[in-house]
Scaffold this active site. Structure first.
Site, PDB file in Angstrom:
ATOM      1  N   SER A  31       0.833  -1.210   0.000  1.00 35.24           N
ATOM      2  CA  SER A  31       0.000   0.000   0.000  1.00 35.24           C
ATOM      3  C   SER A  31       0.867   1.260   0.000  1.00 35.24           C
ATOM      4  O   SER A  31       0.673   2.182   0.788  1.00 35.24           O
ATOM      5  CB  SER A  31      -0.946   0.008   1.209  1.00 35.24           C
ATOM      6  N   LEU A  60       0.464   5.404  -4.199  1.00 32.96           N
ATOM      7  CA  LEU A  60       0.040   6.292  -3.115  1.00 32.96           C
ATOM      8  C   LEU A  60      -1.425   6.676  -3.265  1.00 32.96           C
ATOM      9  O   LEU A  60      -1.974   6.648  -4.369  1.00 32.96           O
ATOM     10  CB  LEU A  60       0.878   7.574  -3.136  1.00 32.96           C
ATOM     11  N   CYS A  61      -2.038   7.091  -2.151  1.00 34.37           N
ATOM     12  CA  CYS A  61      -3.409   7.604  -2.211  1.00 34.37           C
ATOM     13  C   CYS A  61      -3.487   8.807  -3.148  1.00 34.37           C
ATOM     14  O   CYS A  61      -4.458   8.967  -3.900  1.00 34.37           O
ATOM     15  CB  CYS A  61      -3.902   7.991  -0.820  1.00 34.37           C
ATOM     16  N   THR A  62      -2.451   9.645  -3.146  1.00 32.86           N
ATOM     17  CA  THR A  62      -2.447  10.842  -3.993  1.00 32.86           C
ATOM     18  C   THR A  62      -2.331  10.470  -5.466  1.00 32.86           C
ATOM     19  O   THR A  62      -2.969  11.089  -6.324  1.00 32.86           O
ATOM     20  CB  THR A  62      -1.304  11.785  -3.573  1.00 32.86           C
ATOM     21  N   THR A  91      -0.561  12.567   8.409  1.00 32.97           N
ATOM     22  CA  THR A  91      -0.266  11.147   8.194  1.00 32.97           C
ATOM     23  C   THR A  91       0.465  10.571   9.407  1.00 32.97           C
ATOM     24  O   THR A  91       0.974  11.306  10.254  1.00 32.97           O
ATOM     25  CB  THR A  91       0.602  10.932   6.936  1.00 32.97           C
ATOM     26  N   ASN A 225      -8.156  10.135   1.795  1.00 28.78           N
ATOM     27  CA  ASN A 225      -6.871   9.455   1.657  1.00 28.78           C
ATOM     28  C   ASN A 225      -6.756   8.190   2.511  1.00 28.78           C
ATOM     29  O   ASN A 225      -5.823   7.416   2.340  1.00 28.78           O
ATOM     30  CB  ASN A 225      -5.714  10.405   1.982  1.00 28.78           C
TER      31      ASN A 225
END
Length: 234
Positions: A31, A60-62, A91, A225
């Site tokens: 992840s 990444l989430c971004t 984060t 996110n």
């Protein structure tokens, strides 16, 4: 376990994540970005997944927020070049109060008290999942004192001229069609809290973007996110 989600942020290479396979897992999903594991972003390049791959990165989430939007814009108008800024929620790696953080002094400042400029590989990683955009995007982050939900600002130069209404139209068509459930679209006057628990990778904010001219635009897209990204991992 058949599947292991490697979310410690430590075992992000093929060799290190491979320890899970030795422990009996059949497949591993990292992840985070990986130096050598194949990277996939759902809705963008997931169709290239080969069942023989035992270890993959979910990026990444971004990157999961930026890549679907960048794909739609590039497929329709062509992205010549672009800069991304993510205004990102706190984060787990940030400090509660000021403390040491190697050579990255700013990253060691208290998360709840500051807006912190930071580096991110999220934009460059888009080039790994959309090869045509390799070398055309880069970006940075501002970590802000909010617990969840982040927002991407993509400022890019377009190859083909486009009115802002044209951009809204193609993004909405993608959100209602091939990218349904991954890319969202809203014309509501939203703020960050409105996306807590939103399962999309990215939700285009039609009312927040602006165009300088037909070739230069700023596009805004929100993402949870934590929860949104977790949905893509699954």
């Amino acid at each position: 376990a058949e599947y292991v989600v490697e979310s410690t942020g430590v075992f992000t290479t093929m060799e290190k994540a491979g320890a899970h396979l030795k422990g009996g897992a059949k497949r591993v999903i990292i992840s985070a970005p990986s130096a050598d594991a194949p990277m996939f972003v759902m809705g963008v390049n997931h169709e290239k997944y080969d069942k023989s791959l035992k270890i993959v990165s979910n990026a990444l989430c971004t990157t999961n927020c930026l890549a679907p939007l960048a794909k739609v814009i590039h497929d329709n108008f062509g992205i010549v070049e672009g800069l991304m800024t993510t205004v990102h929620a706190i984060t787990a790696t940030q400090k509660t109060v000021d403390g040491p953080f190697g050579k990255l002094w700013r990253d060691g400042r208290g998360a709840a008290q500051n807006i912190i400029p930071a580096s991110t590989g999220a934009a460059k990683a888009v080039g790994k999942v959309i090869p045509e955009l390799n070398g055309k995007l880069t970006g940075m982050a501002f970590h802000v004192p909010t617990p969840n939900v982040s927002v991407v600002d993509l400022t890019c130069r377009l190859e083909k001229p486009a009115k802002y209404d044209d951009i809204k139209r193609v993004v909405k068509a993608a959100a209602d069609g091939p990218l349904k459930g991954i890319l969202g679209y809203t014309e509501d006057q939203v703020v960050s809290c409105d996306f807590n628990g939103d399962s999309h990778s990215s939700t285009f904010d039609a009312g927040a973007g602006i165009a300088l001219n037909d070739h230069f635009v700023k596009l805004v897209s929100w993402y949870d996110n934590e929860f949104g990204y977790s949905n893509r991992v699954v």
